[in-house]
Design a protein around this motif. Sequence first.
Motif, PDB file in Angstrom:
ATOM      1  N   PHE A 182       0.817  -1.202   0.000  1.00 51.03           N
ATOM      2  CA  PHE A 182       0.000   0.000   0.000  1.00 51.03           C
ATOM      3  C   PHE A 182       0.855   1.258   0.000  1.00 51.03           C
ATOM      4  N   TYR A 183       1.889   1.272   0.828  1.00 51.66           N
ATOM      5  CA  TYR A 183       2.760   2.450   0.908  1.00 51.66           C
ATOM      6  C   TYR A 183       3.443   2.715  -0.431  1.00 51.66           C
ATOM      7  N   LEU A 184       3.942   1.662  -1.069  1.00 51.45           N
ATOM      8  CA  LEU A 184       4.593   1.827  -2.373  1.00 51.45           C
ATOM      9  C   LEU A 184       3.617   2.332  -3.423  1.00 51.45           C
ATOM     10  N   VAL A 185       2.414   1.789  -3.453  1.00 52.04           N
ATOM     11  CA  VAL A 185       1.410   2.211  -4.440  1.00 52.04           C
ATOM     12  C   VAL A 185       1.053   3.678  -4.235  1.00 52.04           C
ATOM     13  N   SER A 186       0.880   4.097  -2.994  1.00 52.70           N
ATOM     14  CA  SER A 186       0.554   5.494  -2.716  1.00 52.70           C
ATOM     15  C   SER A 186       1.678   6.417  -3.153  1.00 52.70           C
ATOM     16  N   ALA A 187       2.917   6.040  -2.836  1.00 50.46           N
ATOM     17  CA  ALA A 187       4.070   6.858  -3.213  1.00 50.46           C
ATOM     18  C   ALA A 187       4.232   6.920  -4.731  1.00 50.46           C
ATOM     19  N   MET A 188       4.014   5.790  -5.409  1.00 49.89           N
ATOM     20  CA  MET A 188       4.124   5.767  -6.874  1.00 49.89           C
ATOM     21  C   MET A 188       2.989   6.565  -7.510  1.00 49.89           C
ATOM     22  N   GLY A 189       1.800   6.493  -6.931  1.00 48.78           N
ATOM     23  CA  GLY A 189       0.681   7.295  -7.441  1.00 48.78           C
ATOM     24  C   GLY A 189       0.955   8.775  -7.304  1.00 48.78           C
ATOM     25  N   SER A 190       1.600   9.134  -6.206  1.00 48.84           N
ATOM     26  CA  SER A 190       2.007  10.527  -5.992  1.00 48.84           C
ATOM     27  C   SER A 190       2.961  10.972  -7.088  1.00 48.84           C
ATOM     28  N   PHE A 191       3.960  10.149  -7.369  1.00 52.84           N
ATOM     29  CA  PHE A 191       4.949  10.461  -8.408  1.00 52.84           C
ATOM     30  C   PHE A 191       4.283  10.556  -9.781  1.00 52.84           C
ATOM     31  N   ALA A 192       3.345   9.646 -10.054  1.00 52.58           N
ATOM     32  CA  ALA A 192       2.711   9.588 -11.376  1.00 52.58           C
ATOM     33  C   ALA A 192       1.895  10.842 -11.674  1.00 52.58           C
ATOM     34  N   LEU A 193       1.050  11.272 -10.727  1.00 48.24           N
ATOM     35  CA  LEU A 193       0.228  12.455 -10.976  1.00 48.24           C
ATOM     36  C   LEU A 193       1.085  13.711 -11.053  1.00 48.24           C
ATOM     37  N   TYR A 194       2.064  13.805 -10.167  1.00 48.69           N
ATOM     38  CA  TYR A 194       2.988  14.945 -10.184  1.00 48.69           C
ATOM     39  C   TYR A 194       3.669  15.056 -11.547  1.00 48.69           C
ATOM     40  N   ASN A 195       4.073  13.908 -12.114  1.00 46.83           N
ATOM     41  CA  ASN A 195       4.770  13.909 -13.397  1.00 46.83           C
ATOM     42  C   ASN A 195       3.841  14.121 -14.575  1.00 46.83           C
ATOM     43  N   MET A 196       2.616  13.664 -14.446  1.00 46.99           N
ATOM     44  CA  MET A 196       1.678  13.766 -15.568  1.00 46.99           C
ATOM     45  C   MET A 196       1.485  15.215 -16.008  1.00 46.99           C
ATOM     46  N   ILE A 197       1.276  16.083 -15.035  1.00 43.01           N
ATOM     47  CA  ILE A 197       1.069  17.496 -15.349  1.00 43.01           C
ATOM     48  C   ILE A 197       2.385  18.168 -15.728  1.00 43.01           C
ATOM     49  N   GLY A 198       3.426  17.897 -14.956  1.00 44.44           N
ATOM     50  CA  GLY A 198       4.725  18.514 -15.218  1.00 44.44           C
ATOM     51  C   GLY A 198       5.303  18.118 -16.558  1.00 44.44           C
ATOM     52  N   PHE A 199       5.087  16.858 -16.952  1.00 51.40           N
ATOM     53  CA  PHE A 199       5.575  16.374 -18.244  1.00 51.40           C
ATOM     54  C   PHE A 199       4.998  17.210 -19.383  1.00 51.40           C
ATOM     55  N   ILE A 200       3.691  17.449 -19.332  1.00 51.10           N
ATOM     56  CA  ILE A 200       3.027  18.228 -20.378  1.00 51.10           C
ATOM     57  C   ILE A 200       3.570  19.658 -20.403  1.00 51.10           C
ATOM     58  N   GLU A 201       3.732  20.250 -19.235  1.00 45.97           N
ATOM     59  CA  GLU A 201       4.228  21.632 -19.155  1.00 45.97           C
ATOM     60  C   GLU A 201       5.645  21.741 -19.720  1.00 45.97           C
ATOM     61  N   ILE A 202       6.510  20.800 -19.386  1.00 52.94           N
ATOM     62  CA  ILE A 202       7.888  20.839 -19.890  1.00 52.94           C
ATOM     63  C   ILE A 202       7.916  20.623 -21.398  1.00 52.94           C
ATOM     64  N   GLN A 203       7.076  19.717 -21.909  1.00 54.94           N
ATOM     65  CA  GLN A 203       7.045  19.481 -23.357  1.00 54.94           C
ATOM     66  C   GLN A 203       6.619  20.735 -24.109  1.00 54.94           C
ATOM     67  N   GLN A 204       5.657  21.465 -23.553  1.00 60.05           N
ATOM     68  CA  GLN A 204       5.225  22.713 -24.186  1.00 60.05           C
ATOM     69  C   GLN A 204       6.353  23.744 -24.192  1.00 60.05           C
ATOM     70  N   LEU A 205       7.095  23.819 -23.082  1.00 65.72           N
ATOM     71  CA  LEU A 205       8.216  24.753 -23.009  1.00 65.72           C
ATOM     72  C   LEU A 205       9.329  24.333 -23.958  1.00 65.72           C
ATOM     73  N   LYS A 206       9.584  23.049 -24.079  1.00 67.52           N
ATOM     74  CA  LYS A 206      10.605  22.556 -25.001  1.00 67.52           C
ATOM     75  C   LYS A 206      10.275  22.934 -26.438  1.00 67.52           C
TER      76      LYS A 206
END
Length: 258
Positions: free
Chosen positions: A93-117
Amino acid sequence: MFQQLPQVTKNILLLNIAFFAASLILKSQGIDLEMTLGAHYVNSPFFEPYQVVTHFFMHSSNDFLHIFFNMWLFVMLGAYLERFWGPKRFFIFYLVSAMGSFALYNMIGFIEIQQLKSQLSQQFDLDQFNYYLKHTIDLNGDIVTQINEYLMDNQIKVTSALNDYLSKSITPMVGASGGVFGIMTAFAILFPNTEFRLYFAIPVKAKYLVTAYFLFELYQSFVHNAGDNVAHLAHVGGAIAGAILVLYWRKTDRTNFW
């Protein structure tokens, strides 16, 4: 109290303390462990695959309260859930929660960085600049000075888009907050009417306290306040991942706790 902690909770607590102590010690030696082990966006020049795991054992060496409150909540609620679920299920459970945190954080940031690139690639050779960031820059030195020297040498104009790109690429996400938010959410779902003492005085049921905290973090995710370095989306991601998993388990176990 420490001797009575269940094994997984105790080991995760010790790992967080060890990483924090190492970060403090190495920082005094001129080594920035946060840049190396913190989580960068997956399309940042500084991203490394191992950061997916190492980031949730890291905390800012400049903010003792960050690790203190994270570990306080983790021990208080995590130990309870580990005794209830058992070590294997709690660790998953702890790993899934931590990975879910990383995934959502990256989902939005990935799009923003790609637009800036896409925008910056029209102004200068971004691939060459990223190669410099990844292979030449000294992460333990003055990063800002090194980048400014490169920009001046290559006559690259500093724009708001470039500043945003550098900020998003360089700043790492650290902390166990995603996993902790998952634990808080699980506790509120399983034991919604358990009362906490807000400010050690005001009784508040878990379902109200955690829901209010989640909504606050969700709101903060869409409000860009100057000087706010908290990864609110990571908190939201951990809560969502934790909620999905605990609701699935509760459905399959057909057990409710009030």
